[in-house]
Design an enzyme around this catalytic site. Structure first.
Site, mmCIF file in Angstrom:
data_model
loop_
_atom_site.group_PDB
_atom_site.id
_atom_site.type_symbol
_atom_site.label_atom_id
_atom_site.label_comp_id
_atom_site.label_asym_id
_atom_site.label_seq_id
_atom_site.Cartn_x
_atom_site.Cartn_y
_atom_site.Cartn_z
ATOM 1 N N CYS A 1 14.769 17.215 -15.415
ATOM 2 C CA CYS A 1 15.181 17.026 -14.301
ATOM 3 C C CYS A 1 17.144 15.851 -15.052
ATOM 4 O O CYS A 1 16.294 15.074 -16.534
ATOM 5 C CB CYS A 1 15.332 15.964 -12.777
ATOM 6 N N ASP B 1 25.916 17.709 13.737
ATOM 7 C CA ASP B 1 25.220 18.593 14.954
ATOM 8 C C ASP B 1 25.622 18.218 16.050
ATOM 9 O O ASP B 1 25.967 17.517 16.319
ATOM 10 C CB ASP B 1 23.793 18.383 13.909
ATOM 11 N N ASP C 1 21.217 22.417 5.527
ATOM 12 C CA ASP C 1 20.377 21.049 5.510
ATOM 13 C C ASP C 1 19.387 20.577 5.536
ATOM 14 O O ASP C 1 18.465 21.438 6.610
ATOM 15 C CB ASP C 1 21.639 20.068 6.822
ATOM 16 N N CYS D 1 18.602 13.467 -13.380
ATOM 17 C CA CYS D 1 19.168 12.575 -12.855
ATOM 18 C C CYS D 1 19.127 11.213 -12.864
ATOM 19 O O CYS D 1 19.121 10.844 -13.673
ATOM 20 C CB CYS D 1 18.868 13.029 -11.068
ATOM 21 N N CYS E 1 16.321 10.005 -13.345
ATOM 22 C CA CYS E 1 14.861 10.386 -15.033
ATOM 23 C C CYS E 1 15.477 10.213 -16.197
ATOM 24 O O CYS E 1 14.833 10.121 -17.270
ATOM 25 C CB CYS E 1 14.486 12.161 -14.369
ATOM 26 N N HIS F 1 16.542 11.144 -6.493
ATOM 27 C CA HIS F 1 15.598 12.178 -7.147
ATOM 28 C C HIS F 1 15.813 13.728 -6.455
ATOM 29 O O HIS F 1 16.324 14.580 -6.782
ATOM 30 C CB HIS F 1 14.404 12.175 -7.616
#
Length: 385
Positions: A316, A102, A278, A318, A321, A348
């Protein structure tokens, strides 16, 4: 992550590969020198050239396709010239996929009374560093962006907060438009795309004025949409965001809603035609002990998790998890302020948003995004705005 080789003639082109028949959602591919970015996409934020607590290998494992860094903070420490000396941002942080930086304008204007504006640029006091006064112009901002070397950079703009008078927002549109033209003329790197930013607060006519000025001054390969999620309600935000994105933004260029990251806003943002998002929210909430989940947000300081054998979110996939880490263990880490708790929750939460956008993309390609949104709105997970 190994660096992808993208033909120069494909740099920064954007292909729309599917459009949902009942909403304005679309799936696309943004091409960059460091690889292709499937959209819609969430971009984790690495403010100071790091997504807090996560290695680049972790980000790749979680499914990150593109991430952000912040020009303001990197200009203060270690300095954009030093980053250039070290081989540019990709080499400096050892992330070889696409990066967006940015302009740092949002951080500058958050300094409030320590900011002085003029047509020429902005002067501000670095109250969060050494307290010195710094003057930025659109030209100096572009020089810093080129030294950092990200694939995508943003114009210097003024981001008004909410509430703000119409007069103040109108001045922000005028300044942002003026600075956009100077950024366009100053920017030189061919391996770097410069995005314009649409401002205008909650005023639809000012939003359209901002967009029209950007379109008239140069062929920006993409557009950011700034000045939302700055204090207004989500309902108020979508009153202007939805028609802006669905009816007025260019069809063949990516649309990036800046600084927005709660799951339900992403789902509805995609519905009205947003491609990129974002936010620091997934890692910031992780550091406070909070997780996104199919049950809604979970606060792991809560005693109800003290003897819970289950994962953060049974739905989940991930690494946290599926890795055997129990809610009881996560709570223990959070309560003891152990850094591993923040790391596991960050992994996560980042995966949660990346996977949400992956599933949204698949629904768009199937032509079923309207039902995806309807189902989402009925879930406990949707109660997050």
């Amino acid at each position: 992550m190994s660096e992808a080789v993208v033909p120069k003639d494909k740099w920064f082109s954007y292909d729309v590969v599917a459009e949902d028949p009942q909403t304005h959602a679309r799936a696309g591919v943004l091409h960059t020198p460091h690889g292709d970015v499937p959209t819609p996409i969430f971009m984790p934020v690495g403010t100071k050239a790091t997504v807090k607590g996560l290695l680049p290998q972790n980000l790749e494992q979680l499914g990150t396709k593109i991430l952000l860094a912040n020009t303001y903070h990197l200009s203060q420490r270690p300095g954009t010239g030093l980053v250039a000396e070290m081989g540019g941002l990709h080499e400096f942080m050892q992330w070889h996929g696409p990066i967006l930086t940015d302009s740092g304008g949002f951080q500058v204007f958050s300094h409030g009374s320590n900011v002085r504006l003029s047509d020429e640029g902005v002067t501000f006091r670095t109250v969060d560093y050494d307290g010195s006064y710094v003057h930025w112009t659109p030209e100096s901002n572009m020089r810093m962006a080129e030294e950092l070397g990200a694939d995508i950079v943003m114009q210097l703009d003024q981001c008004p907060g909410y509430p703000a008078t119409r007069r103040f927002v109108e001045r922000a549109v005028d300044l942002s438009s003026m600075w956009a033209e100077r950024c366009w003329k100053a920017h030189r790197r061919e391996d770097q795309a410069l995005f314009g930013i649409v401002q205008g607060g909650m005023h639809m006519d000012l939003r359209l004025r901002s967009l029209e000025r950007l379109e008239s001054m140069g062929d920006f390969p993409g557009y950011g949409i700034g000045g939302y999620s700055v204090g207004e309600s989500h309902e108020l935000m979508f009153e202007t965001l939805a028609p802006l994105a669905s009816e007025h933004m260019p069809k063949g260029k990516p649309r990036y809603l800046m600084g927005v990251g709660n799951p339900t806003t992403l789902v509805h943002g995609v519905e009205c035609g947003i491609d990129m998002f974002d936010c620091v929210l997934p890692t910031r909430t992780a550091r406070s002990g909070t997780a996104f989940s199919s049950e809604g947000r979970l606060n792991f300081r809560n005693a109800r998790f003290a003897r819970d054998h289950g994962p953060i979110d049974p739905a989940c996939g991930c690494p946290v998890c599926t890795g055997g880490y129990s809610r009881a263990y996560i709570r223990h880490l959070v309560k003891q302020d152990e850094m591993l708790g923040s790391i596991l929750l960050s992994m996560h939460n980042v995966h949660y948003l990346l996977d949400l956008m992956r599933r949204a993309r698949e629904a768009i390609i199937r032509g079923e995004y309207a039902s995806f949104v309807s189902r989402w709105d009925e879930l406990p997970a949707a109660r997050d705005w």
